[in-house]
Design an enzyme around this catalytic site. Sequence first.
Site, short mmCIF file in Angstrom:
data_model
loop_
_atom_site.label_atom_id
_atom_site.label_comp_id
_atom_site.label_asym_id
_atom_site.label_seq_id
_atom_site.Cartn_x
_atom_site.Cartn_y
_atom_site.Cartn_z
N HIS A 49 0.82 -1.21 0.00
CA HIS A 49 0.00 0.00 0.00
C HIS A 49 0.86 1.26 0.00
O HIS A 49 0.36 2.36 -0.29
CB HIS A 49 -0.99 -0.01 1.17
CG HIS A 49 -0.41 0.35 2.51
ND1 HIS A 49 -0.08 -0.59 3.46
CD2 HIS A 49 -0.13 1.55 3.06
CE1 HIS A 49 0.38 0.02 4.53
NE2 HIS A 49 0.36 1.32 4.32
N ASP B 149 -0.32 -7.53 1.39
CA ASP B 149 0.22 -6.17 1.46
C ASP B 149 1.74 -6.21 1.63
O ASP B 149 2.29 -5.98 2.70
CB ASP B 149 -0.42 -5.43 2.64
CG ASP B 149 -0.08 -3.94 2.65
OD1 ASP B 149 0.46 -3.46 1.64
OD2 ASP B 149 -0.34 -3.28 3.67
N SER C 151 4.08 2.33 8.28
CA SER C 151 3.73 1.34 7.25
C SER C 151 4.97 0.88 6.49
O SER C 151 5.84 1.67 6.15
CB SER C 151 2.73 1.93 6.27
OG SER C 151 1.48 2.14 6.89
#
Length: 755
Positions: A557, A610, A705
């Site tokens: 992502h 992901d 992230s």
Amino acid sequence: MTHERQHRGLTAANLTNTSYDMEPLKSGNKIPTEQFLPASDAKKLQKKRVSFRAIVAIGLPTALAIIALVTGLLVWHFHYRYNGRVRKMFSGYLTISSQTFSDAYENSNTAEYKELASKVSRQLKGIYGQVRLLSKYHVASSVQGFSEGSNNGIIAYYLSEFNVPESQVSAVDEAMASMDGGENARKSRRGFGRRTDNSLIIDGMTSGAVDARLAGRNLKRSSKRSHHAHGNQTDIIRSPGFPDSAYLPNLYTEWQIRADPEHRIRLEFDVLDLEKDCRNDFIKVYDSLAPSEKQVIAEKCGYRLPDEKICGEKPPKTVYTIKSNQTTVRFHSDLSYVSEGFSAEFEAFEPTNPCPGRFQCDNDLCVSPNLECDGYNDCGDMSDERGCTCNETQIKCKNGFCKPSFWRCDGVNDCGDNTDEENCGNCKAQEFRCRNSRCIPAHKQCNGYNDCGDGSDESQCEKSIAVHCSDLTYKCKNNQCISKLNPMCDGEIDCADGSDEAECKCGTKPYKSSRIVGGKDSSEGEWPWQVSLHMNTQGHVCGASVISNRWLVTAAHCVQDSEKFKYSQPDQWEVYLGLLNQGETSKSTLKRVKRIISHPQYDHLSDDNDIALMELDSPVTLSQNIWPVCLPEATHDFPAGKSVWITGWGKQREEVDAIASVLQKAEVRIINNTVCNKLMDDGITPRMICAGVLSGGVDACQGDSGGPMTSTESSGRMFLAGVVSWGDGCGRRNRPGVYTRVTEYRSWIREMTGV
């Protein structure tokens, strides 16, 4: 530092008094070393004295482990220019599998040493001869020492000199990097091992450019000294003339120290005098007999500010009540520079009501009244959880505690008396539960037979056995499967072909030992695989993990285009490696991205799959601040309840916008996937792994992230268990963080990168 069986070493420069002891790995004895570099100005020779102590411990499991203290190199070996040419020096080591190590190879004066050194030099010339660019500019190679490798082979440490036109320097650097010892490089060098009467079989080669600060042409080389330390032996090494006179300017001194089998070196710097300018005066310690920058353990330079800090840990009783209206706090400190200081909070209160509107813990701490009997130890002494009446949403433990109902049957003994794990459809008393859910009699565990069928009854026993292959067993390169749980890189050879220990230059911290909510500042080099990904116009956006000198792992992502930014385009990214403080990016290594590979089945709606890979535009030089994390095999088990670490520069609280300046770290616990799925509204797939502190306050957040969730395994190496993916807010109670489960993607990573 790689902590491999084959080689060990230290290097120090610029110190005035050092002692070393040798101690057995399982008990306690002693060893040491030291080193000096140039004082640029004779007037500065008498340095301000600073008391300093550093201890370096290195495990040396092979028959002759090595500790080499190397402060520099011969002056003419590096980077001086004449007639438009540059003299470059590379150092490294190679593994010789066709020779057997003996004591004669420790002494450079023996005929055996000289003969083998001559062969290695000729073989290096032949290796460079296979690359036209290197063959054209290679001048000479010399052996610096030998040590014992795996299976009683030999590690040869060498220096290679090249005389290169200035316009070809980058090309030579890249050519040398391409020869470095990864799996693909070793395959491409198989030709090196074709045996003739005079050739050697070379299995793996590592090299790197020498530290540019050792380029001074006026360095005076002191004698090279070698020592073999033995058990119960303590020795002291001092700079020339210490303590009666200062050491000379422009001085370089080197020590090589070897230890007995199964022993380690403890190195203590008792007196350390350094100039302020780190370019002229520094200590460097290498895990090598040659100054290979990929084997740097530690470096010290510059003045150390006298910021006294207290030693010790958080005391068990953290709250003290003083009944009078006056108090005196006295603080005493020694001159330690390695601890974290102290912090204290104080408040005034009415003696008759010390916790107005709050619950008073037995340790005098005051907590919110709604935290009483909630199943979490908010007081720290469990006083808020005693004498409770459990409600319908809680488990009533036999010991009187109440725990959240979603902790039932999660594989973790949360009650403390196992009440929450009873009647879960598990095996009966006196039975062992296999990983495949079968139940067998407990006495069959560790009996040398695969009674479970998946090897799990033999997986944590003294000896591993060969078993039929399954999704739960580790497969060796020779296609044999073994019962041992998580055998890869645990320091013991379990596969007959040694493949479980073959790719283990990863996961070690050269030092000691989304944003992170509830974390604390990291130290320099503490997480050498942590990467900061910057967009050209946005600054820090995501984290990533180093898995080799060319490849990174991040979240898919992070590299998906938005309406405003083209995150999928490699030229939009800046990669900062070895970074601690976002305000000091100039001190880190900056790389560009050559290629981005997002997982082809990434689903942006569910965040399933992901994960993404980034290839750097050129190899990065691995060092104490930049080092790959270990990748777990598909069968690696990260059990529920295991403590893991999350790191990143993301937001420190959900409600703030700014990211952290200093890299944050926090310890969290792996959460059972079934429990996590209930907590996260059925949003968890088998390719995700959850971790957190369910009482809240510790979590990953925006800006973290793509960063790592790492697990320390029995060998001390750290493995990449997860990639920061998503969560519901940051640090909320009963809302753990969700991570991409790396074991699910091991084959894909290997196929895409060769790592």
